[in-house]
Write a protein that holds these residues in place. Sequence first.
Motif, PDB file in Angstrom:
ATOM      1  N   SER A  11       0.830  -1.207   0.000  1.00  0.00           N
ATOM      2  CA  SER A  11       0.000   0.000   0.000  1.00  0.00           C
ATOM      3  C   SER A  11       0.866   1.259   0.000  1.00  0.00           C
ATOM      4  O   SER A  11       0.468   2.281  -0.551  1.00  0.00           O
ATOM      5  N   LEU A  12       2.048   1.199   0.590  1.00  0.00           N
ATOM      6  CA  LEU A  12       2.958   2.345   0.546  1.00  0.00           C
ATOM      7  C   LEU A  12       3.451   2.604  -0.874  1.00  0.00           C
ATOM      8  O   LEU A  12       3.546   3.753  -1.305  1.00  0.00           O
ATOM      9  N   THR A  14       2.025   1.423  -3.820  1.00  0.00           N
ATOM     10  CA  THR A  14       0.960   1.616  -4.808  1.00  0.00           C
ATOM     11  C   THR A  14      -0.003   2.743  -4.458  1.00  0.00           C
ATOM     12  O   THR A  14      -0.811   3.132  -5.286  1.00  0.00           O
ATOM     13  N   LYS A  15       0.056   3.204  -3.207  1.00  0.00           N
ATOM     14  CA  LYS A  15      -0.873   4.243  -2.703  1.00  0.00           C
ATOM     15  C   LYS A  15      -2.319   3.756  -2.707  1.00  0.00           C
ATOM     16  O   LYS A  15      -3.255   4.525  -2.806  1.00  0.00           O
ATOM     17  N   LYS A  16      -2.501   2.428  -2.625  1.00  0.00           N
ATOM     18  CA  LYS A  16      -3.840   1.854  -2.598  1.00  0.00           C
ATOM     19  C   LYS A  16      -3.848   0.715  -1.586  1.00  0.00           C
ATOM     20  O   LYS A  16      -3.008  -0.181  -1.650  1.00  0.00           O
ATOM     21  N   SER A  17      -4.796   0.737  -0.649  1.00  0.00           N
ATOM     22  CA  SER A  17      -4.804  -0.263   0.415  1.00  0.00           C
ATOM     23  C   SER A  17      -5.703  -1.459   0.112  1.00  0.00           C
ATOM     24  O   SER A  17      -5.615  -2.466   0.780  1.00  0.00           O
TER      25      SER A  17
END
Length: 78
Positions: A11-12, A14-17
Amino acid sequence: MGYLPNAHAQSLSTKKSWTIGVMFSEGNEVGMKHPFFSAVIESFRKHAEKEGYDLILTSRNLRNRGTSYLELFLYRGL
């Protein structure tokens, strides 16, 4: 090889969780035991999982600090 990717690291980068936060608030304290709410969440969970998402359900009070739902999701990075 048994490798499992680290969701926090992904997530860090790709900026997507891939996580959806579900907020629930009601006054009579029935909560998750209510049949309608339970059915809605179960249906929502099934559809979210089909799309590759996880659900997170919030509690009313984060570690007894009186934190709001919005603050909780910001704290969790959702």
